[in-house]
Design an enzyme around this catalytic site. Structure first.
Site, short mmCIF file in Angstrom:
data_model
loop_
_atom_site.label_atom_id
_atom_site.label_comp_id
_atom_site.label_asym_id
_atom_site.label_seq_id
_atom_site.Cartn_x
_atom_site.Cartn_y
_atom_site.Cartn_z
N ASP A 1 -7.15 -1.53 -4.39
CA ASP A 1 -8.24 -1.20 -3.47
C ASP A 1 -9.19 -0.18 -4.10
O ASP A 1 -10.42 -0.30 -3.99
CB ASP A 1 -7.68 -0.62 -2.16
CG ASP A 1 -6.82 -1.62 -1.40
OD1 ASP A 1 -7.07 -2.83 -1.54
OD2 ASP A 1 -5.92 -1.18 -0.67
N ASP B 1 0.85 -1.19 0.00
CA ASP B 1 0.00 0.00 0.00
C ASP B 1 0.89 1.24 0.00
O ASP B 1 1.99 1.22 0.55
CB ASP B 1 -0.91 0.02 1.23
CG ASP B 1 -2.00 -1.04 1.17
OD1 ASP B 1 -2.33 -1.47 0.05
OD2 ASP B 1 -2.51 -1.43 2.23
#
Length: 206
Positions: A179, A165
């Site tokens: 995401d 991330d």
């Protein structure tokens, strides 16, 4: 559950109607040109929608994969990069949980869920005659594949890998492009469901 069964159980051919479903444009074509022509046109239309689904999925997956490769090579183990002051930064982290960092104790379960989503989308693809649904499912598929790739190939091990991330808004969890694709696809599916549009292109009336 009933809604999912209704969607997955839609007819394989685009010219089936009934149970509150209607596709007036194809009905008009059938009356003017006969039954075979709209059926053939529907099959061709379905193939185009499937092509759109996989094109969107490929684009979303490639964008996610390339961004993660750059982040690992250039940003990991380095200070965060400020994009909009403190409001938006690029900061590399490894996330063993679900989207946005939730549930880090259930990595294997999230891996299985991602794999199940891919199987369901593949099953829906053969019934797909709606362009908006093709885009929505393509986003879900690309996002699921992006994070599943991390689960399989990244440390600490197969099916337990931590997702990369890097998008870090202020006062919000760090996330990635996969995401984002999953969330956008999910929102689009909710909107299509409210409008009564099914993956096979029919409109149902509740």
């Amino acid at each position: 559950m009933a809604e999912a069964e209704r969607i997955i159980g839609t007819p394989d051919t685009p010219d089936a109607t009934g149970n509150g479903r209607e596709r007036p444009d194809e009905a008009a074509v059938a009356g003017a040109s006969g039954a075979d022509e709209p059926a053939a046109a529907g099959r061709s239309r379905g193939k185009r929608r499937i092509a759109v689904l996989f094109a969107v999925a490929t684009f979303a997956y490639a964008l996610d994969l390339i961004s993660k490769m750059i982040v690992v090579a250039k940003l990991e183990h380095h200070p965060p990069i400020e994009i909009i002051g403190d409001w938006l930064k690029f900061e590399a982290i490894r996330n063993a949980g679900a989207a946005f960092g939730f549930g880090e104790a259930f990595t294997v379960i999230f891996t299985m869920i991602a794999a199940a989503v891919i199987v369901v989308i593949a099953r829906l693809a053969r019934k797909l005659y709606s362009l908006p649904w093709a885009i929505a499912l393509g986003l879900l598929l690309g996002g699921a594949l992006g994070n599943l790739t991390d689960r399989i190939f990244r440390a600490p091990g197969v099916f337990e890998g931590a997702v990369v991330d890097f998008i870090a808004p202020k006062h919000f969890a760090v996330f990635n492009l996969a995401d984002s694709a999953i969330v956008c696809g999910g929102i689009l599916i909710v909107l299509l469901s409210f409008k009564g549009l099914d993956p096979d292109g029919t409109v149902h009336k509740d």
